[in-house]
Design a protein around this motif. Structure first.
Motif, PDB file in Angstrom:
ATOM      1  N   LYS A   1       2.553 120.622  52.750  1.00  0.00           N
ATOM      2  CA  LYS A   1       1.597 121.755  53.097  1.00  0.00           C
ATOM      3  C   LYS A   1       0.301 121.310  53.960  1.00  0.00           C
ATOM      4  O   LYS A   1      -0.303 121.839  54.784  1.00  0.00           O
ATOM      5  CB  LYS A   1       1.405 122.818  52.307  1.00  0.00           C
ATOM      6  CG  LYS A   1       2.691 123.558  51.920  1.00  0.00           C
ATOM      7  CD  LYS A   1       2.366 124.945  51.922  1.00  0.00           C
ATOM      8  CE  LYS A   1       3.779 125.723  52.316  1.00  0.00           C
ATOM      9  NZ  LYS A   1       3.944 127.187  52.228  1.00  0.00           N
ATOM     10  N   LEU A   2      -0.041 119.916  53.350  1.00  0.00           N
ATOM     11  CA  LEU A   2      -1.280 119.295  53.975  1.00  0.00           C
ATOM     12  C   LEU A   2      -0.779 118.504  55.295  1.00  0.00           C
ATOM     13  O   LEU A   2      -1.936 117.869  55.807  1.00  0.00           O
ATOM     14  CB  LEU A   2      -1.891 118.537  52.992  1.00  0.00           C
ATOM     15  CG  LEU A   2      -2.706 119.550  51.962  1.00  0.00           C
ATOM     16  CD1 LEU A   2      -3.263 118.734  50.490  1.00  0.00           C
ATOM     17  CD2 LEU A   2      -3.863 120.533  52.530  1.00  0.00           C
ATOM     18  N   GLU A   3       0.371 118.309  55.573  1.00  0.00           N
ATOM     19  CA  GLU A   3       0.930 117.584  56.458  1.00  0.00           C
ATOM     20  C   GLU A   3       0.347 116.019  56.428  1.00  0.00           C
ATOM     21  O   GLU A   3      -0.159 115.431  57.329  1.00  0.00           O
ATOM     22  CB  GLU A   3       0.440 117.804  58.066  1.00  0.00           C
ATOM     23  CG  GLU A   3       0.947 119.358  58.246  1.00  0.00           C
ATOM     24  CD  GLU A   3       0.451 119.843  59.436  1.00  0.00           C
ATOM     25  OE1 GLU A   3       0.878 119.527  60.615  1.00  0.00           O
ATOM     26  OE2 GLU A   3      -0.435 120.819  59.328  1.00  0.00           O
ATOM     27  N   LEU A   4       0.653 115.534  55.305  1.00  0.00           N
ATOM     28  CA  LEU A   4       0.315 114.047  54.729  1.00  0.00           C
ATOM     29  C   LEU A   4       1.499 113.324  54.554  1.00  0.00           C
ATOM     30  O   LEU A   4       1.406 112.121  54.078  1.00  0.00           O
ATOM     31  CB  LEU A   4      -0.517 114.085  53.433  1.00  0.00           C
ATOM     32  CG  LEU A   4      -2.147 114.740  53.470  1.00  0.00           C
ATOM     33  CD1 LEU A   4      -2.599 114.477  52.099  1.00  0.00           C
ATOM     34  CD2 LEU A   4      -2.692 113.596  54.522  1.00  0.00           C
ATOM     35  N   THR A   5       2.589 113.819  54.991  1.00  0.00           N
ATOM     36  CA  THR A   5       3.814 113.334  54.314  1.00  0.00           C
ATOM     37  C   THR A   5       4.003 112.051  55.097  1.00  0.00           C
ATOM     38  O   THR A   5       3.652 111.921  56.296  1.00  0.00           O
ATOM     39  CB  THR A   5       5.051 113.923  54.589  1.00  0.00           C
ATOM     40  OG1 THR A   5       4.997 115.469  54.039  1.00  0.00           O
ATOM     41  CG2 THR A   5       6.369 113.549  54.252  1.00  0.00           C
ATOM     42  N   PRO A   6       4.444 110.838  54.584  1.00  0.00           N
ATOM     43  CA  PRO A   6       4.579 109.541  55.091  1.00  0.00           C
ATOM     44  C   PRO A   6       5.609 109.744  56.592  1.00  0.00           C
ATOM     45  O   PRO A   6       6.491 110.627  56.604  1.00  0.00           O
ATOM     46  CB  PRO A   6       5.196 108.628  54.098  1.00  0.00           C
ATOM     47  CG  PRO A   6       4.971 109.285  52.724  1.00  0.00           C
ATOM     48  CD  PRO A   6       4.754 110.725  53.318  1.00  0.00           C
TER      49      PRO A   6
ATOM     50  N   ASN B   1       4.664 125.768  63.467  1.00  0.00           N
ATOM     51  CA  ASN B   1       4.091 124.507  62.980  1.00  0.00           C
ATOM     52  C   ASN B   1       5.361 124.086  61.823  1.00  0.00           C
ATOM     53  O   ASN B   1       6.102 124.791  61.643  1.00  0.00           O
ATOM     54  CB  ASN B   1       2.651 124.807  62.629  1.00  0.00           C
ATOM     55  CG  ASN B   1       2.455 125.714  61.630  1.00  0.00           C
ATOM     56  OD1 ASN B   1       3.025 126.019  60.899  1.00  0.00           O
ATOM     57  ND2 ASN B   1       1.386 126.441  61.823  1.00  0.00           N
ATOM     58  N   LEU B   2       4.656 123.235  60.934  1.00  0.00           N
ATOM     59  CA  LEU B   2       5.534 122.820  59.921  1.00  0.00           C
ATOM     60  C   LEU B   2       5.788 123.996  58.933  1.00  0.00           C
ATOM     61  O   LEU B   2       6.913 123.982  58.357  1.00  0.00           O
ATOM     62  CB  LEU B   2       5.191 121.762  59.112  1.00  0.00           C
ATOM     63  CG  LEU B   2       5.151 120.285  60.039  1.00  0.00           C
ATOM     64  CD1 LEU B   2       5.191 119.201  59.035  1.00  0.00           C
ATOM     65  CD2 LEU B   2       6.425 120.245  60.878  1.00  0.00           C
ATOM     66  N   PHE B   3       4.975 125.255  58.898  1.00  0.00           N
ATOM     67  CA  PHE B   3       5.395 126.110  57.876  1.00  0.00           C
ATOM     68  C   PHE B   3       5.486 127.525  58.394  1.00  0.00           C
ATOM     69  O   PHE B   3       5.784 128.458  57.569  1.00  0.00           O
ATOM     70  CB  PHE B   3       4.098 126.246  56.807  1.00  0.00           C
ATOM     71  CG  PHE B   3       3.214 125.044  56.976  1.00  0.00           C
ATOM     72  CD1 PHE B   3       3.701 123.801  56.311  1.00  0.00           C
ATOM     73  CD2 PHE B   3       2.245 125.111  57.541  1.00  0.00           C
ATOM     74  CE1 PHE B   3       2.964 122.554  56.636  1.00  0.00           C
ATOM     75  CE2 PHE B   3       1.304 124.165  57.783  1.00  0.00           C
ATOM     76  CZ  PHE B   3       1.780 122.575  57.277  1.00  0.00           C
TER      77      PHE B   3
END
Ligand code: HEM
Ligand code: SF4
Ligand code: SF4
Ligand code: SF4
Lengths: 420, 219, 438
Positions: free
Chosen positions: C134-139, A211-213
Motif C-alpha cells: 500500500k506504500l508502493e515500496l515493493t521491490p 493505481n495499485l489499490f
C-alpha cells in the motif's frame, strides 16, 4: 440450419450416425460436438496421413490441415474450427476465411450466431477479426475479448504503449485501455478488465484499476466518481444503459449501480450479476456467510445455500424464474427459485429454461453416464455422451442429443413424459 | 500497620481477584468479539479435535521437536509454571486461608516440598532473567518490560520464602508478599502474562489449521 | 558471514522517495486497524519474547545466529514499532521493514512449529508486506511479476496466443515419442484440468511435455484450458496484493468450473499450491477450494497406487529429497512423496531435519522473485541448507517445487555442491513403463 420451429420435432428417436464404422483415413477421432438441431455430430479427426480434418456425421471435410482445433457449432448451426495451413485461419462450414494470420483463437458468436469473431495475433500485434474483417489498429497486446450480443461490435482490453522489462513505474502511469472495434479509448489505465458492450451498442464498460489499490468502472473512457477496494465485471441494464457492478467496501462485497451502492456491502462475495431480461430485477451469485453460496435477488439472498460453490446463473426468457448450479460435498445439483432438485449428481451443466419458463432442464452426469433431467426428473435413457437439452418453442417437447453404444442419436421427447 | 494488613489481606485481595476474574473474562470476551467482527472467517477453521491434539502435545515436556532442542530451558519452564500453580493452590498457608475464609479445604503440599518449589520458581525467574542477558536471540527481543514481568512474578515468591523462613520483619514481609501476589494476580489479564488466557486460543487455532487443513503436525 | 547490508532496490528506493510521514502513518493504521483483529492482538500480547522460534529459521541459522534474522527478531523490527508508535515510523524504517519482510522471510512457517504458542510469524510478515504494497515500496522485480499477473493473469507476461502455441508445440513434440498422444485443449467434462505456473510455457516446456507424457501413459481423461486462468501461480499473494490474488484465483477456479472438471491437478510448485489450496480460495469466500486441487506429489502417488503408472527401472544412484514447505508444512505430503521416490529410486538418503521439519530453500515466499539485487544475500542466508545438502553426500536432489529449484540451484552453485536437481516428474518420466512409446 433452419430456424428452430422448422426442425424435426416429431416425437421419437432417430439414429443419425453410427460412429463405430471404421474409416480407413481416420487415425483417431477427438471429442464429438453435436449441432444445435441435432442433425449433425462433428469431430476433429487425425488422418492416417498425419494431418487433421473434420468429420461431420460420416463424411470427412475435403481439405486437410496441419492442425485443426476448437471445433464449435455457432448458435445458427454453422460449424467453425481454427485451422492451420501454414497460416492460421478461422474455418466456417469447411470454408476458411481468406486471410491467414500468425495465430487466431477464441472463436466468439453473436447471440443468434449470425456474426462470428475471433482474436488474432500477427507479427506480435494483437486485435480481433469479425466476419473475416480485421481491426484497423492492432496492439502490443490484447485480451479480454468480447463480441456484442447483436454482433455489431467487438471490444478488448489492449495495451496502447510499449512496456519494457520490469518497467514498473511506467506500468503505474497506465498503458492499458479498451479498444472498441479497434479504436482505443483516449484514456489509459493501470489495468483494464472485462469490457462489456451495452445492448444498445452505444456504451462499453469495463473494470479499471486507477493505481495499485483503487478500482472502479469506466464507461466509454470515463470513470465513475466513486472508487472501491475491488470491483468485478460490470453489466448493463437491458433498457436504460445503467451499469451494475459488484464492489468491495470495508472488506465486504455489495453492488453499485452507476457508482451508487445499491446492495449494502454485507457479502463475502458477489459476482456474475445480471439484470433479468426485462430489467426489473438485479440478480447475482453471492456468498452470504463465509463458505456458503447462493443466489441473491435484488440484494436478498436465497435460503438454500451450497458449501462448495455456485455457478451458471440463468433466467428464463421472461425473467420470471431463476436457476443456477450448486455444489456441495463434491456433488452437483440444480437450484431453481430457491429450491434444489432432490438428487445430487457427479456433475451438472448449465440449466436450460423452456421458452415460457415453465420447465428447467440440464445435462447431468451419474457414474460416468450422462443424461438430461427436467424439473428434477431424469430421462429414462443414459448416454455415454450427451449435450444440453433444447426445448421446442412451445416448451412441450425437448430435443435430446446423445451417444449410446457408439451411435449418435437424436431424440424428441414429450416433456410431460419425462416429468411424469 | 495492622490496619493496612487487614485492608490488604481482606478487601484488597477481593479486589485483586475480582480484577483478575473480570479482567480475564473481559479479555477473552474482547478477543472473541474482535474475531467475530473482523476475522469471522477464522472460526470455520477451528477444529476441536485438532486444537486439543495440539494443546496436549505442547503440554508434554520434551515432546515437541523444538523442546528437545532446549532440554534445560523446557525443564525449567515446566517446573516454573507447574510450581507456580501448585504453590498457589496447595501451599498449606494458602489452603488454610481458603478453609478459614470459605470453609473449602483440600490436602496441602508438605511444607518442605512447597518450600523447595518456591525456591525453584524463584530460581527459574533468575534463570529466565540470566537467559535474557546471555542469549543474544533473547536479548535482542528483550526490553525492560520483560524484566519487570519477571520481577512481578518473582516478588511473591521471594517474599513468600522470606515470610516462611521468618527472615526480616514478619509483618512487613507478609504484607509485601500479599501485596505483590495481589499485584501479580491483578496484572495477569493486562500484561503479557495474559498469555495464560490467550495460549489455548493461539495454540488451538494453529493446531486446527495444521491438523485439519494442512494435514500435518504442528510440533 | 557478512553483516546484513541494506540493499538498494529501485522499487524500494523510488517508492520511498514518494513517501511522506503522513502517508506512512495513515497506511499502517489503516491496514493494522481495518484488516487485522484478534489474531494480531493475541500474537503480539502473547509472545513471551522467549526467542524459542529462532532455531526454526534458516536465515538465523545461516547468518551465524544473528538475532536480527530470528523470526521474532523480524517482528521486533517491523510490527512492534509500528504498533507502539501508532504508525509513526520513518521512511528509513519502512525501507528496512520492506527488506526484512519481503526478502528475509520465506513465509515457510517453520517457526510456527517451533513457537510454544503457535504464533504465526509468517502471517505478521504478510501484514508488513501488505503495508509495503500500500506504500508502493515493493521491490522492483516481484512488483513487475505482480503486474504481469494483473495484466495477463499469468506470471510471465505470456500472451493468450503464446500459451496455446506452447501447448500445440509440446503436443507435436510428444507425438515423436508417443504417436497418438494428445494435449486435449478445452475439453469440457474431462475428469482433470491440469494447471501449471507461468514459467513453464516460457522456459520449462519440457515439464509440460513430461506431465503430458504421464497423463497419456496413465490413460487419463484430462484437459488444459486455452484461456487465461491456466496459471496457478501467484506472486500477488507474496506482495500483499490480495485483490490481484483474488482475481487470479477466481480465474483459475472459474476456468476449471467452466471446463466441468472434477479436480484440478497441478504441477510441482509449492507456492502455487499454497495459493490455490490455502490462501487464494479464502479471500474469495471459499472455505476450501471449490474444486479439489491435487498437487503433483499426491497425483503421482495416486497413479502409482492405482497401478496407472508402473516402474520400468529405478535410479541406481543415491538421491536425496527436498521437502517443499508449501506442500509439506502446507499439506502433509511428505510420506506420499517418499513412497513415490522410493518406488523409482533405489536409495533415498534423507537430509536432516526432514519431512515437516525441513529447512526451506530460501527462495520461497516470493524472495527469489525479488530478483538479482537480493540474490547474494539470499544465498548467504541459506548456508544451513547447503550444509544439509552436503551432509547427504549424494549427487541427485529431487525438489518437487519450482521455487525450490531456483533457490537450491543458487545454493548448489555458491557452495560448490556438485549436485543435480530434478523434479519428481522428470524421474517418473524417465523410469516409468511407456508401452506406446516409439
Ligand atoms: C496455564 C497457563 C499458562 C501457559 C499455557 C503458559 C505458557 C507459557 C509458555 C509456552 C511460555 C514460553 C516459554 C516457556 O515455554 O516457558 C511461557 C513463559 C512465561 N510464563 Fe507462562 N504460561 C501460563 C501461565 C503463566 C502464569 C500464570 C504466569 C505468571 C505467573 C506465567 C509466567 C510466565 C513467564 C514470566 C514467562 C516468561 C519466561 C521468560 O522470561 O522467558 N505463565 N508461559
Ligand atoms: S523464513 Fe520461515 S522460519 Fe524464518 S521467519 Fe520466515 S516463516 Fe519463520
Ligand atoms: S517462540 Fe513464540 S513466544 Fe517465543 S519469541 Fe518466538 S514468537 Fe514469541
Ligand atoms: S520454494 Fe520450496 S522450500 Fe522454498 S518456500 Fe517454497 S516450497 Fe518452501
Amino acid at each position: 440450419m433452419a430456424p428452430k420451429a422448422q426442425w424435426d420435432w416429431s416425437v421419437g428417436s432417430k439414429t443419425v450416425v453410427d460412429l463405430a464404422t471404421n474409416n480407413d483415413e481416420v487415425a483417431w477421432r477427438e471429442e464429438s460436438h453435436a449441432s444445435p438441431d441435432g442433425e449433425q455430430v462433428a469431430a476433429v479427426v487425425r488422418t492416417t496421413d498425419e494431418t487433421y480434418t473434420v468429420q461431420v456425421n460420416d463424411t470427412l471435410w475435403e481439405s486437410q490441415f496441419d492442425r485443426v482445433w476448437y471445433l464449435r457449432y455457432s448458435p445458427d448451426g454453422r460449424l467453425t474450427a481454427l485451422v492451420n495451413d501454414g497460416d492460421w485461419k478461422l474455418c466456417v462450414d469447411e470454408e476458411a476465411w481468406e486471410e491467414g494470420y500468425g495465430f487466431v483463437w477464441n472463436t466468439l458468436f453473436s447471440e443468434d450466431g449470425s456474426v462470428i469473431a475471433c482474436s488474432v495475433s500477427d507479427s506480435m500485434q494483437y486485435g480481433m477479426i469479425k466476419d473475416g474483417e480485421i481491426w484497423p489498429n492492432l496492439f502490443a497486446n490484447a485480451n479480454n475479448f468480447v463480441l456484442s450480443a447483436d454482433g455489431a461490435h467487438t471490444a478488448a482490453a489492449v495495451q496502447t504503449e510499449p512496456l519494457g522489462q520490469a518497467e514498473i513505474f511506467k506500468f503505474k502511469q497506465g498503458v492499458f485501455s479498451v479498444a472498441v472495434d479497434g479504436e482505443p479509448w483516449e484514456r489509459n489505465f493501470v489495468n483494464v478488465w472485462t469490457p462489456v458492450i451495452s445492448p444498445s451498442g452505444t456504451h462499453v464498460a469495463a473494470q479499471v484499476r486507477l493505481n495499485l489499490f483503487e478500482y472502479t468502472i469506466a464507461c466509454n473512457g470515463a470513470t465513475w466518481n466513486e472508487t472501491f477496494s475491488q470491483v468485478w465485471e460490470p453489466c448493463f441494464h437491458p433498457k436504460t444503459n445503467a451499469i451494475a457492478a459488484p464492489v468491495r467496501l470495508g472488506g465486504k462485497w455489495g453492488m453499485a449501480v452507476d457508482g451508487q451502492v445499491v446492495w449494502k456491502p454485507q457479502f463475502f462475495q458477489v459476482w456474475h450479476q445480471r439484470y433479468t431480461p426485462r430489467g426489473d430485477r438485479l440478480i447475482a451469485l453471492v456468498c452470504p456467510q463465509y463458505g456458503r453460496w447462493t443466489v441473491a435477488v435484488d440484494g436478498q439472498a436465497w435460503r438454500t445455500t451450497f458449501g462448495d460453490m455456485i455457478s451458471d446463473l440463468t433466467t428464463s426468457p421472461d425473467g420470471r424464474r431463476i436457476a443456477a448450479v450448486g455444489k456441495e460435498n463434491e456433488r452437483w445439483t440444480i437450484i431453481a427459485d430457491d429450491k434444489a432438485w432432490p438428487e445430487m449428481y457427479d456433475m451438472c451443466w448449465k440449466p436450460v429454461f423452456s421458452p415460457n419458463g415453465d420447465h428447467v432442464a440440464a445435462k447431468v452426469e451419474r457414474s460416468k453416464k450422462y443424461t438430461i433431467v427436467v424439473d428434477g426428473k431424469p430421462y429414462s435413457k443414459e448416454f455415454s455422451e450427451c449435450w444440453d437439452p433444447i426445448f421446442s418453442d412451445d416448451g412441450n417437447l425437448i430435443l435430446i442429443r446423445g451417444i449410446i453404444n457408439n451411435t449418435y442419436i437424436r431424440i424428441v421427447e414429450r416433456v410431460s413424459t419425462i416429468c411424469g | 500497620m495492622e490496619r493496612i494488613y487487614v485492608f490488604v489481606s481482606g478487601p484488597l485481595a477481593w479486589i485483586a481477584w475480582t480484577v483478575f476474574v473480570v479482567g480475564s473474562i473481559y479479555r477473552i470476551w474482547h478477543l472473541l468479539k474482535l474475531a467475530k467482527e473482523k476475522e469471522q472467517v477464522l472460526f470455520s477453521y477451528i477444529s476441536f479435535k485438532y486444537a486439543i491434539r495440539s494443546i496436549i502435545n505442547w503440554a508434554i515436556p520434551w515432546n515437541t521437536n523444538n523442546m528437545r532442542l532446549h532440554p534445560i530451558f523446557v525443564g525449567v519452564a515446566f517446573l516454573f509454571h507447574i510450581g507456580f500453580f501448585l504453590i498457589l493452590a496447595f501451599l498449606s498457608a494458602h489452603v488454610i486461608l481458603l478453609e478459614e475464609g470459605f470453609g473449602l479445604g483440600w490436602p496441602a503440599l508438605p511444607d518442605i516440598v512447597a518450600d523447595m518449589l518456591a525456591f525453584a520458581v524463584l530460581g527459574a525467574c533468575i534463570f529466565f532473567a540470566a537467559r535474557r542477558v546471555v542469549r543474544p536471540e533473547v536479548a535482542f527481543v528483550t526490553d525492560w518490560t520483560d524484566y519487570a514481568l519477571l520481577g512481578l512474578v518473582a516478588a511473591p515468591f521471594l517474599t513468600g520464602i522470606l515470610a516462611y523462613h521468618q527472615w526480616g520483619d514478619p509483618l512487613v514481609v507478609t504484607l509485601l508478599h500479599i501485596l505483590s501476589a495481589e499485584l501479580l494476580i491483578a496484572s495477569i489479564p493486562f500484561t503479557r502474562l495474559s498469555h495464560m488466557l490467550f495460549a489455548p486460543f493461539t495454540r488451538g487455532y494453529i493446531g486446527s489449521e495444521f491438523g485439519m487443513v494442512r494435514h500435518v503436525k504442528d510440533w | 558471514m557478512s553483516e546484513r547490508v541494506w540493499i538498494k532496490d529501485e522499487g524500494i528506493e523510488r517508492g520511498a522517495e514518494a513517501l511522506t510521514p503522513e502517508r506512512i502513518e495513515r497506511t499502517i493504521n489503516a491496514v493494522l486497524g481495518n484488516e487485522t483483529g484478534a489474531r494480531l492482538m493475541a500474537y503480539v500480547e502473547t509472545c513471551a519474547h522467549c526467542g524459542l522460534c529462532s532455531e526454526a529459521c534458516h536465515f538465523y541459522l545461516s547468518r551465524d545466529r544473528d538475532p536480527s534474522y530470528s523470526p521474532v527478531g523480524k517482528v521486533k523490527q517491523t510490527i512492534w514499532p509500528m504498533l507502539k508508535n501508532k504508525g509513526k515510523v520513518s521512511v528509513e524504517f519502512m525501507k528496512q521493514a520492506t527488506q526484512i519482510a519481503q526478502t528475509e522471510c520465506n513465509l515457510c512457517r517453520r517457526c510456527v512449529q517451533y513457537c510454544p504458542f503457535g504464533i504465526d510469524i509468517a502471517y505478521m510478515m504478510t501484514l508488513v508486506r501488505r503495508i509495503v504494497h500500500k506504500l508502493e515500496l515493493t521491490p522492483l522485480y516481484i512488483q513487475d511479476t505482480a503486474h504481469s499477473h494483473s495484466a495477463t493473469l499469468n506470471q510471465m507476461w505470456v500472451k493468450d496466443d503464446e500459451w496455446i502455441d506452447a501447448l500445440h508445440w509440446q503436443e507435436d513434440e510428444l507425438r515423436d515419442e508417443f504417436p497418438t498422444a494428445r494435449i486435449p485443449l478445452e475439453k469440457e467434462g474431462a475428469e482433470i484440468m491440469y494447471s501449471v505456473i507461468g514459467p513453464e510455457p516460457k522456459f520449462r516446456t519440457q515439464l509440460i511435455y513430461q506431465a503430458a507424457a504421464i497423463m497419456n501413459v496413465a490413460g487419463l481423461d484430462w484437459t488444459m484450458p486455452a484461456t487465461p486462468g491456466w496459471d496457478n501461480s501467484d506472486m500477488a499473494m507474496f506482495t500483499g496484493d490480495s485483490e490481484i490474488m483474488a482475481r487470479l484465483k477466481r480465474a483459475h477456479f472459474e476456468t476449471a468450473a467452466r471446463l466441468r472438471v472434477k479436480k484440478i491437478v497441478m504441477g510441482e510448485c509449492g507456492h502455487a499450491f499454497r495459493s490455490v489450496y490455502d490462501t487464494g480460495n479464502r479471500v474469495l469466500g471459499w472455505r476450501m477450494p471449490p474444486i479439489p486441487v491435487i498437487h503433483a506429489l499426491e497425483f503421482y502417488w495416486d497413479l502409482l497406487n492405482e497401478g496407472r503408472i508402473k516402474v520400468a527401472k529405478q535410479i541406481e544412484e543415491p538421491v536425496t529429497f527436498h521437502d517443499p514447505c508449501n506442500v509439506v508444512r502446507g499439506r502433509g505430503l511428505h510420506e506420499k512423496a517418499r513412497e513415490v521416490v522410493r518406488a523409482f529410486c533405489k536409495n533415498l538418503v534423507e537430509m536432516h531435519p526432514n519431512r515437516e521439519h525441513n529447512l526451506c530453500c530460501a527462495a520461497g515466499g516470493g524472495v527469489i522473485n525479488c530478483g538479482p539485487p537480493f540474490k547474494n544475500a539470499r544465498v548467504e542466508s541459506n548456508r544451513a541448507k547447503a550444509e544439509q545438502l552436503k551432509a547427504t553426500g549424494v549427487k541427485i536432489c529431487i525438489a518437487p517445487c519450482h521455487n525450490c529449484h531456483g533457490g537450491l540451484d543458487d545454493i548448489i552453485h555458491k557452495y560448490e555442491l556438485d549436485m543435480e536437481l530434478k523434479f519428481l516428474g522428470e524421474i517418473i518420466y524417465e523410469c516409468m513403463e511407456k508401452p506406446e512409446a516409439q
